[in-house]
Scaffold this active site. Sequence first.
Site, PDB file in Angstrom:
ATOM      1  N   LYS A   1       0.850  -1.198   0.000  1.00 20.60           N
ATOM      2  CA  LYS A   1       0.000   0.000   0.000  1.00 20.60           C
ATOM      3  C   LYS A   1       0.888   1.250   0.000  1.00 20.60           C
ATOM      4  O   LYS A   1       1.981   1.210  -0.569  1.00 20.60           O
ATOM      5  CB  LYS A   1      -0.975  -0.053   1.176  1.00 20.60           C
ATOM      6  CG  LYS A   1      -1.750  -1.379   1.201  1.00 20.60           C
ATOM      7  CD  LYS A   1      -2.937  -1.391   2.105  1.00 20.60           C
ATOM      8  CE  LYS A   1      -3.609  -2.766   2.026  1.00 20.60           C
ATOM      9  NZ  LYS A   1      -4.835  -2.854   2.822  1.00 20.60           N
TER      10      LYS A   1
ATOM     11  N   GLU B   1      -9.708  -0.554  -1.780  1.00 19.68           N
ATOM     12  CA  GLU B   1      -9.383   0.841  -1.462  1.00 19.68           C
ATOM     13  C   GLU B   1      -9.476   1.715  -2.717  1.00 19.68           C
ATOM     14  O   GLU B   1      -9.809   2.897  -2.633  1.00 19.68           O
ATOM     15  CB  GLU B   1      -7.987   0.909  -0.807  1.00 19.68           C
ATOM     16  CG  GLU B   1      -8.041   0.396   0.626  1.00 19.68           C
ATOM     17  CD  GLU B   1      -6.776  -0.284   1.123  1.00 19.68           C
ATOM     18  OE1 GLU B   1      -5.702  -0.104   0.525  1.00 19.68           O
ATOM     19  OE2 GLU B   1      -6.878  -1.005   2.139  1.00 19.68           O
TER      20      GLU B   1
ATOM     21  N   GLY C   1      -7.240  -4.738   7.262  1.00 15.28           N
ATOM     22  CA  GLY C   1      -6.635  -3.807   8.219  1.00 15.28           C
ATOM     23  C   GLY C   1      -7.370  -3.722   9.545  1.00 15.28           C
ATOM     24  O   GLY C   1      -7.110  -2.828  10.349  1.00 15.28           O
TER      25      GLY C   1
HETATM   26  P1  13P Z   1      -4.283  -6.367   5.724  1.00 10.16           P
HETATM   27  O1  13P Z   1      -3.489  -7.639   5.602  1.00 10.16           O
HETATM   28  O2  13P Z   1      -3.498  -5.253   6.337  1.00 10.16           O
HETATM   29  O3  13P Z   1      -5.602  -6.596   6.350  1.00 10.16           O
HETATM   30  O4  13P Z   1      -4.567  -5.871   4.223  1.00 10.16           O
HETATM   31  C1  13P Z   1      -5.099  -6.759   3.310  1.00 10.16           C
HETATM   32  C2  13P Z   1      -5.103  -6.136   1.975  1.00 10.16           C
HETATM   33  O5  13P Z   1      -5.836  -5.196   1.711  1.00 10.16           O
HETATM   34  C3  13P Z   1      -4.161  -6.667   0.973  1.00 10.16           C
HETATM   35  O6  13P Z   1      -4.424  -6.156  -0.286  1.00 10.16           O
END
Ligand code: 13P
Length: 248
Positions: A11, A96, A172
């Site tokens: 990200k 996202e 997340g």
């Molecule tokens: P997390 O592992 O932080 O929950 O994020 C997952 C994700 O969006 C991977 O693309």
Amino acid sequence: MRRKLVAGNWKMNGGLAANAELLAGIKAGLDNPRCDIAVCVPSPYLSQCAKDVAGSAISLGAQDVSAQDSGAYTGETSAKMLLEFGCRYAIVGHSERRSYHGETDEAVAQKTVRAIANGVVPIVCVGETLSEREAGKTNDVVGRQVDAVLAAIGADGLGKIVIAYEPVWAIGTGKTATPEMAQEVHAEIRAKLVKLDAQAGEKVQILYGGSMKPDNAKALMSMADIDGGLIGGASLKAADFLAIIAAA
Ligand code: 13P
């Protein structure tokens, strides 16, 4: 047996020094991995990370790709550009981007088509929100997202994509789908792929994403249709990412 893929989605995290340290840590801890491994990094760092993963078992990926090949599209990055930096993968349609950037099913499908046409493997993300799950609409929502992509790529495209099921409520948040909950959706997705082409559909890697961590990775990845993980937070710590790779 499908080979597993463990892909990190960094990200909007990292920096020159942090990236170098993270990749050095992952490379130092890799011991004859038996799964595919990738890191999907922010675009400005593609060049740096391409050099750092060269010659290792780690493939490089981007976090988005344009639906266009070139031209007046400010801020976009084409699949051809990604290829020049050695990208094997590009995440497409992450929740996202769907929610903060208004990406529609059609836009996601077009990005998938452009990636495939240029030899970049799209990791197509699908997944329902909490309210959609609570309303019993999980299969409808995920089905609609998958159908839009399949309609655009056809049976010929099946061998060239990865799918990631990422329930939005698990991203997340530390809340993970149970292995059984995830498997149920993965099986629905698999059924759609197989319906389009039985052989090719069986070969598509379907990843789970959403708070996958060292302590739940093994249980999730031992389900029949869970072929790896798309890892957010835990991909930013070499030890955690390595533990998930070991679990695969
Ligand atoms: P997390 O592992 O932080 O929950 O994020 C997952 C994700 O969006 C991977 O693309």
